[in-house]
Design a protein around this motif. Structure first.
Motif, mmCIF file in Angstrom:
data_model
loop_
_atom_site.group_PDB
_atom_site.id
_atom_site.type_symbol
_atom_site.label_atom_id
_atom_site.label_comp_id
_atom_site.label_asym_id
_atom_site.label_seq_id
_atom_site.Cartn_x
_atom_site.Cartn_y
_atom_site.Cartn_z
ATOM 1 N N GLN A 1 38.834 31.786 10.196
ATOM 2 C CA GLN A 1 39.546 32.963 9.712
ATOM 3 C C GLN A 1 40.016 32.761 8.272
ATOM 4 O OE1 GLN A 1 43.005 34.141 12.006
ATOM 5 N NE2 GLN A 1 42.671 36.279 11.452
ATOM 6 N N SER A 2 40.483 31.555 7.944
ATOM 7 C CA SER A 2 40.937 31.283 6.574
ATOM 8 C C SER A 2 39.796 31.445 5.576
ATOM 9 C CB SER A 2 41.515 29.862 6.484
ATOM 10 O OG SER A 2 42.644 29.715 7.302
ATOM 11 N N ILE A 3 38.625 30.915 5.925
ATOM 12 C CA ILE A 3 37.479 31.023 5.029
ATOM 13 C C ILE A 3 37.026 32.466 4.893
ATOM 14 C CG2 ILE A 3 35.051 30.384 4.721
ATOM 15 C CD1 ILE A 3 35.674 27.693 5.950
ATOM 16 N N SER A 4 37.106 33.229 5.992
ATOM 17 C CA SER A 4 36.662 34.631 5.934
ATOM 18 C C SER A 4 37.472 35.432 4.918
ATOM 19 C CB SER A 4 36.770 35.286 7.312
ATOM 20 O OG SER A 4 38.112 35.567 7.653
ATOM 21 N N LYS A 5 38.741 35.099 4.764
ATOM 22 C CA LYS A 5 39.583 35.824 3.814
ATOM 23 C C LYS A 5 39.121 35.597 2.374
ATOM 24 C CE LYS A 5 43.641 35.697 6.832
ATOM 25 N NZ LYS A 5 45.020 35.169 7.031
ATOM 26 N N LEU A 6 38.503 34.448 2.114
ATOM 27 C CA LEU A 6 38.016 34.157 0.765
ATOM 28 C C LEU A 6 36.788 34.982 0.412
ATOM 29 C CD1 LEU A 6 38.285 30.259 0.723
ATOM 30 C CD2 LEU A 6 39.978 31.934 -0.022
ATOM 31 N N SER A 7 36.101 35.497 1.430
ATOM 32 C CA SER A 7 34.853 36.221 1.180
ATOM 33 C C SER A 7 35.085 37.702 0.894
ATOM 34 C CB SER A 7 33.907 36.075 2.379
ATOM 35 O OG SER A 7 34.415 36.762 3.498
ATOM 36 N N HIS A 8 36.328 38.162 0.929
ATOM 37 C CA HIS A 8 36.614 39.579 0.702
ATOM 38 C C HIS A 8 36.706 39.856 -0.798
ATOM 39 C CE1 HIS A 8 38.581 39.834 4.951
ATOM 40 N NE2 HIS A 8 37.281 39.660 4.976
ATOM 41 N N GLN A 9 35.588 40.205 -1.399
ATOM 42 C CA GLN A 9 35.527 40.461 -2.836
ATOM 43 C C GLN A 9 35.400 41.963 -3.084
ATOM 44 O OE1 GLN A 9 35.949 37.975 -5.069
ATOM 45 N NE2 GLN A 9 36.244 36.635 -3.305
ATOM 46 N N LYS A 10 36.008 42.449 -4.152
ATOM 47 C CA LYS A 10 36.043 43.888 -4.435
ATOM 48 C C LYS A 10 34.837 44.375 -5.213
ATOM 49 C CE LYS A 10 40.099 44.320 -2.535
ATOM 50 N NZ LYS A 10 40.256 45.031 -1.253
ATOM 51 N N ASP A 11 34.188 43.502 -5.976
ATOM 52 C CA ASP A 11 33.055 43.959 -6.790
ATOM 53 C C ASP A 11 32.050 42.828 -6.952
ATOM 54 O OD1 ASP A 11 35.528 43.662 -9.243
ATOM 55 O OD2 ASP A 11 33.847 42.265 -9.089
ATOM 56 N N PHE A 12 31.047 43.055 -7.785
ATOM 57 C CA PHE A 12 29.994 42.068 -7.958
ATOM 58 C C PHE A 12 30.097 41.367 -9.318
ATOM 59 C CE2 PHE A 12 28.201 45.582 -5.362
ATOM 60 C CZ PHE A 12 28.340 44.940 -4.146
ATOM 61 N N ASN A 13 31.241 41.479 -9.961
ATOM 62 C CA ASN A 13 31.418 40.827 -11.260
ATOM 63 C C ASN A 13 31.976 39.418 -11.070
ATOM 64 O OD1 ASN A 13 30.569 43.103 -12.739
ATOM 65 N ND2 ASN A 13 32.574 44.041 -12.511
ATOM 66 N N ASN A 14 31.703 38.846 -9.939
ATOM 67 C CA ASN A 14 32.144 37.483 -9.677
ATOM 68 C C ASN A 14 30.912 36.615 -9.451
ATOM 69 O OD1 ASN A 14 31.492 37.523 -6.654
ATOM 70 N ND2 ASN A 14 32.796 39.313 -6.899
ATOM 71 N N THR A 15 31.134 35.359 -9.237
ATOM 72 C CA THR A 15 30.006 34.442 -9.119
ATOM 73 C C THR A 15 29.621 34.156 -7.676
ATOM 74 O OG1 THR A 15 31.526 32.548 -9.200
ATOM 75 C CG2 THR A 15 30.605 33.320 -11.297
ATOM 76 N N LEU A 16 30.322 34.737 -6.714
ATOM 77 C CA LEU A 16 30.000 34.462 -5.322
ATOM 78 C C LEU A 16 28.677 35.104 -4.927
ATOM 79 C CD1 LEU A 16 33.438 34.866 -3.513
ATOM 80 C CD2 LEU A 16 32.218 32.759 -4.021
ATOM 81 N N PRO A 17 27.958 34.505 -3.996
ATOM 82 C CA PRO A 17 26.705 35.111 -3.539
ATOM 83 C C PRO A 17 26.964 36.421 -2.810
ATOM 84 C CG PRO A 17 27.315 33.252 -2.140
ATOM 85 C CD PRO A 17 28.246 33.229 -3.313
ATOM 86 N N VAL A 18 25.954 37.292 -2.805
ATOM 87 C CA VAL A 18 26.047 38.560 -2.092
ATOM 88 C C VAL A 18 24.918 38.615 -1.075
ATOM 89 C CG1 VAL A 18 27.116 39.792 -4.013
ATOM 90 C CG2 VAL A 18 24.618 39.754 -3.807
ATOM 91 N N LEU A 19 25.091 39.451 -0.066
ATOM 92 C CA LEU A 19 24.050 39.693 0.926
ATOM 93 C C LEU A 19 23.392 41.021 0.590
ATOM 94 C CD1 LEU A 19 22.639 38.870 3.556
ATOM 95 C CD2 LEU A 19 24.432 40.089 4.808
ATOM 96 N N LEU A 20 22.092 41.009 0.401
ATOM 97 C CA LEU A 20 21.393 42.224 -0.017
ATOM 98 C C LEU A 20 20.210 42.523 0.891
ATOM 99 C CD1 LEU A 20 18.513 41.386 -1.661
ATOM 100 C CD2 LEU A 20 20.211 40.469 -3.247
#
Length: 246
Positions: free
Chosen positions: A10-29
């Motif tokens: 659950q703690s890790i899941s909270k880190l994956s909540h990103q608002k946009d794609f201007n970050n460096t985290l991977p996205v699922l497409l």
């Protein structure tokens, strides 16, 4: 140890909540259409757009990827990682737990396994359609291979968790997050009888994010986070359930 995995997930899941794609985290497409030699129409969440990829993509397939903008505004993909094909069945599964459900299940310690197996057997024998039969059959076959699999749905996103008891003092796990990609790790007891965590991420950006928030993982006395580009599920879902007879 098993209760700590629920809280960790659950703690890790909270880190994956990103608002946009201007970050460096991977996205699922999702790849919707090929429109040129290296040009594709893709869908990310509710956004449909175009992107360039020098790697040939399969129309209809899903990928994790780093997404960047070129100097002319074109979206560019790199470190494309196929979504595990055999886990796509989970997206339309008849059973989706919440992280709170997971905590309640794990609150019984390892004693939950017998109840979980009985529940799956009942669901499997009463499956109303082929999809349910295949889904619960895979969960049972996973359990037969000493791997416990959970499908989680929260905040309109699919997550996946697998657990495997390796030694008396350690528990391995595999997790799939929509904006972090695949993760794997081991929770173990140290020589001092504290609880330690080894965690691997398949993307450099995910690894860095987890390291930056390692101090928030207060459940563990020792945390090690590293990069492992090729992370596979502990149990591979199958379209053939004949092994259930073995």
């Amino acid at each position: 140890m098993i209760q700590k995995i629920a809280s960790l997930s659950q703690s890790i899941s909270k880190l994956s909540h990103q608002k946009d794609f201007n970050n460096t985290l991977p996205v699922l497409l999702n790849v919707l259409e090929k429109q040129g030699k290296d040009l594709y129409k893709i869908k990310i969440g509710n956004l449909i757009t175009q992107t360039k990829s020098q790697k040939d993509l399969i129309v209809g397939a899903q990928y994790f990827a780093n997404l960047q903008k070129s100097s002319i505004g074109t979206l560019l993909l790199n470190q494309l990682t196929p979504y595990p094909k055999n886990l796509e069945i989970l997206q339309d599964s008849p059973l989706k737990l919440s992280f709170q459900n997971l905590k309640e299940i794990f609150s019984k310690g390892e004693g939950f396994i017998g109840e979980w197996k009985e529940f799956l057997l009942n669901q499997f024998s009463d499956a109303p359609d082929k999809n349910s039969f295949l889904f619960f059959g895979n969960l049972l076959l996973s359990l037969q291979k000493n791997v416990i699999s959970f499908n989680i749905y929260e905040d309109k996103k699919n997550y996946f968790l697998q657990l495997e008891k390796r030694q008396e003092e350690s528990l391995g796990f595999y997790a799939l997050y929509p904006n972090l990609g695949p993760l794997s790790g081991v929770v173990y007891k140290t020589l001092e009888k504290d609880i330690g965590l080894n965690l691997q991420a398949s993307f450099e950006s995910t690894k860095n994010l987890l390291k930056n928030h390692a101090k928030d993982l207060k459940l563990f006395h020792r945390v090690e986070i590293s990069l492992q580009k090729h992370i596979e599920p502990l149990y591979q879902f199958t379209q053939n359930l004949l092994d259930l007879r073995g």
